[in-house]
Design a protein around this motif. Structure first.
Motif, short mmCIF file in Angstrom:
data_model
loop_
_atom_site.label_atom_id
_atom_site.label_comp_id
_atom_site.label_asym_id
_atom_site.label_seq_id
_atom_site.Cartn_x
_atom_site.Cartn_y
_atom_site.Cartn_z
N LEU A 215 0.84 -1.20 0.00
CA LEU A 215 0.00 0.00 0.00
C LEU A 215 0.88 1.25 0.00
O LEU A 215 1.73 1.42 0.87
CB LEU A 215 -0.92 -0.01 1.23
N ARG A 216 0.64 2.11 -0.94
CA ARG A 216 1.49 3.28 -1.10
C ARG A 216 1.26 4.31 -0.01
O ARG A 216 0.13 4.63 0.36
CB ARG A 216 1.23 3.93 -2.46
N ASP A 217 2.37 4.83 0.50
CA ASP A 217 2.32 5.96 1.42
C ASP A 217 1.84 7.18 0.63
O ASP A 217 2.46 7.55 -0.37
CB ASP A 217 3.73 6.21 1.98
N PRO A 218 0.74 7.81 1.03
CA PRO A 218 0.23 8.95 0.27
C PRO A 218 1.12 10.19 0.31
O PRO A 218 0.88 11.15 -0.43
CB PRO A 218 -1.13 9.23 0.92
N PHE A 219 2.16 10.16 1.17
CA PHE A 219 3.03 11.33 1.30
C PHE A 219 4.37 11.14 0.61
O PHE A 219 5.13 12.08 0.45
CB PHE A 219 3.26 11.64 2.78
N THR A 220 4.69 9.90 0.22
CA THR A 220 5.97 9.62 -0.44
C THR A 220 5.73 8.64 -1.57
O THR A 220 4.61 8.29 -1.89
CB THR A 220 6.98 9.00 0.55
N GLN A 221 6.81 8.18 -2.17
CA GLN A 221 6.71 7.18 -3.23
C GLN A 221 6.84 5.76 -2.69
O GLN A 221 6.78 4.80 -3.45
CB GLN A 221 7.79 7.43 -4.29
N GLY A 222 7.02 5.63 -1.37
CA GLY A 222 7.22 4.32 -0.78
C GLY A 222 5.92 3.62 -0.42
O GLY A 222 4.83 4.10 -0.71
N SER A 223 6.04 2.47 0.24
CA SER A 223 4.90 1.71 0.73
C SER A 223 4.94 1.67 2.24
O SER A 223 5.99 1.41 2.83
CB SER A 223 4.93 0.28 0.18
N PHE A 224 3.81 1.92 2.87
CA PHE A 224 3.77 1.92 4.34
C PHE A 224 3.35 0.58 4.91
O PHE A 224 3.60 0.29 6.08
CB PHE A 224 2.83 3.02 4.87
N GLY A 225 2.66 -0.23 4.11
CA GLY A 225 2.18 -1.50 4.63
C GLY A 225 1.98 -2.54 3.56
O GLY A 225 2.06 -2.24 2.36
N VAL A 226 1.74 -3.76 4.01
CA VAL A 226 1.54 -4.89 3.10
C VAL A 226 0.28 -5.65 3.51
O VAL A 226 0.06 -5.90 4.70
CB VAL A 226 2.74 -5.86 3.14
N LEU A 227 -0.53 -6.00 2.53
CA LEU A 227 -1.70 -6.85 2.75
C LEU A 227 -1.43 -8.21 2.13
O LEU A 227 -0.92 -8.30 1.01
CB LEU A 227 -2.94 -6.24 2.09
N GLU A 228 -1.76 -9.27 2.85
CA GLU A 228 -1.68 -10.62 2.32
C GLU A 228 -3.10 -11.08 2.03
O GLU A 228 -3.92 -11.18 2.95
CB GLU A 228 -0.99 -11.55 3.32
N VAL A 229 -3.38 -11.36 0.77
CA VAL A 229 -4.77 -11.61 0.36
C VAL A 229 -4.86 -12.75 -0.65
O VAL A 229 -3.86 -13.16 -1.25
CB VAL A 229 -5.39 -10.34 -0.25
N SER A 230 -6.07 -13.23 -0.84
CA SER A 230 -6.37 -14.18 -1.91
C SER A 230 -7.81 -13.99 -2.34
O SER A 230 -8.66 -13.61 -1.53
CB SER A 230 -6.14 -15.62 -1.45
N ASP A 231 -8.08 -14.22 -3.61
CA ASP A 231 -9.43 -14.22 -4.17
C ASP A 231 -10.25 -13.00 -3.74
O ASP A 231 -11.36 -13.13 -3.21
CB ASP A 231 -10.15 -15.50 -3.75
N CYS A 232 -9.73 -11.81 -3.97
CA CYS A 232 -10.44 -10.59 -3.59
C CYS A 232 -9.93 -9.42 -4.41
O CYS A 232 -9.07 -9.56 -5.28
CB CYS A 232 -10.26 -10.31 -2.10
N ALA A 233 -10.49 -8.24 -4.13
CA ALA A 233 -10.06 -7.00 -4.78
C ALA A 233 -9.51 -6.05 -3.72
O ALA A 233 -9.95 -6.06 -2.57
CB ALA A 233 -11.24 -6.35 -5.50
N VAL A 234 -8.54 -5.25 -4.11
CA VAL A 234 -7.94 -4.23 -3.25
C VAL A 234 -7.86 -2.94 -4.06
O VAL A 234 -7.17 -2.89 -5.08
CB VAL A 234 -6.53 -4.65 -2.78
N VAL A 235 -8.56 -1.91 -3.61
CA VAL A 235 -8.60 -0.65 -4.35
C VAL A 235 -8.32 0.52 -3.42
O VAL A 235 -8.87 0.59 -2.32
CB VAL A 235 -9.97 -0.44 -5.03
N THR A 236 -7.47 1.43 -3.86
CA THR A 236 -7.10 2.61 -3.07
C THR A 236 -7.48 3.89 -3.80
O THR A 236 -7.29 4.00 -5.01
CB THR A 236 -5.59 2.63 -2.77
N SER A 237 -8.00 4.86 -3.06
CA SER A 237 -8.20 6.22 -3.56
C SER A 237 -7.46 7.19 -2.66
O SER A 237 -7.44 7.01 -1.44
CB SER A 237 -9.69 6.59 -3.57
#
Length: 350
Positions: A215-237
């Protein structure tokens, strides 16, 4: 028909071949990358028939774009927006998309409103000619905003004169759902679909492990966290995805509050929604951003049909309890403050 530039970073799309993989799983991988819906898309599928599946998926997406584009004069949405109050016959896919957008507008009390298009146009977010409209101009355009004005009778749609719609807040999610269903019907059991940052995964990875989505940090170009998922959708605004800065140095982002016609200003920097439906993730990532932390948390408690990760303007992170054990901070953000949103209470963790 877009939410903006890539809003989710994939940390690990694929891992090195594992000894547990069968030769078929290792060899039968297919990928396609192409531009559609004003963004870069990439589909990767595994198993027998993967090549056909990704090719068919690309063809299907291109077809859907011809139906839903707000700028293509040959599209059904363009025809509806320029129908001068006359009824327009639309395809089953377009009718379903309009119906779902209205349903989500009702469920979010207008935090999502597909008739916001004329206001988006005034800001230049659909044309690239960015400007700050006057209050008078916004008031004039807001007079045409209101999802209750959309009429839909099976495959016949009608908009009053001056009312126009943009289904970009649900289109990529719905397209992802259609592609996911199509691939499953073709026998695909493992796939990763990236629709310009809208992530949908079929099953787990070929080796049986969960997909890891950064998951992208909205203040930088890095990632602040990680989700471990299967058979689903992940959407960010997020407000960082598409914005412009005026001469005074004020930044204006593209997620507009339908109540004011101005960029939503409720304290959130990004919203990630996780669900088994891409269309729901797409719609709610926008609506919850407009709501702000407290209203979004209340909506989640009342609904219970999705999970979410919120980042506020102060960098505080909020995670719903359903994904608490599937979310982890990256090394760079290990000391960030995280609040677990629970059905009964919230609990801060470090």
């Amino acid at each position: 028909m877009r939410k903006g530039v890539l809003c989710i970073l994939l940390l690990f799309l694929l891992t090195a071949c594992d000894s547990t993989k069968t030769p078929a799983e290792t060899q039968q991988e297919a990928e396609t990358q192409f531009f559609a819906m004003n963004t870069r898309l990439s589909f990767t599928a595994y198993g027998e028939g993967a090549e056909t599946a990704v090719s068919d998926a690309e063809e299907h997406i291109i077809h859907l774009e011809t139906l839903w584009s707000v700028t293509d004069e040959e599209s059904e949405i363009y025809a509806l927006n320029h129908s001068h109050g006359e009824p327009v016959t639309v395809s089953p896919e377009t009718a379903e998309l309009i119906s779902y957008a209205v349903k989500m507008a009702e469920q979010t009390n207008g935090a999502l409103d597909p008739t916001i298009y004329p206001v988006l146009y005034e800001w230049g977010f659909t044309t690239g000619a960015h400007r700050v409209p006057s209050d008078e101009e916004l008031s004039d355009k807001l007079a045409c905003v209101g999802y209750g004005q959309i009429e839909l009778n099976e495959r016949t749609a009608r908009l009053p004169e001056g009312v126009q719609i943009d289904l970009g807040a649900v289109a990529k999610g719905y397209a992802g759902d259609l592609i996911t269903a199509q691939m499953k019907e073709q026998g695909i059991r493992s796939a990763l679909l990236n629709l310009g940052g809208n992530i949908q995964v079929i099953g787990a990875k070929p080796d049986g492990s969960l997909w890891r989505v950064g998951l992208r940090d909205p203040f930088t170009q890095g990632s602040f966290g990680v989700l471990e998922v299967s058979d689903c959708a992940v959407v960010t605004s997020g407000g960082y995805q598409k914005n412009f800065t005026d001469e005074a140095g004020i930044i204006y982002h593209h997620i507009l509050d339908p109540a004011t016609g101005k960029p939503a200003n409720n304290g959130l920097a990004s919203v990630t929604v996780i669900s088994n439906e891409g269309r729901m993730c797409d719609a709610l990532s926008t609506a919850l951003f407009v709501m702000g932390t407290d209203r979004a948390s209340s909506y989640w408690r009342e609904s219970g049909s999705f999970e979410m990760v919120l980042v506020d303007e102060n960098g505080l992170i909020y995670v719903t309890e359903g994904i608490e054990h599937h979310f982890s901070l990256t090394t760079e953000y290990a000391s960030a403050e995280v609040t677990i949103i629970r059905k009964q209470q919230s609990e801060r963790t470090q």
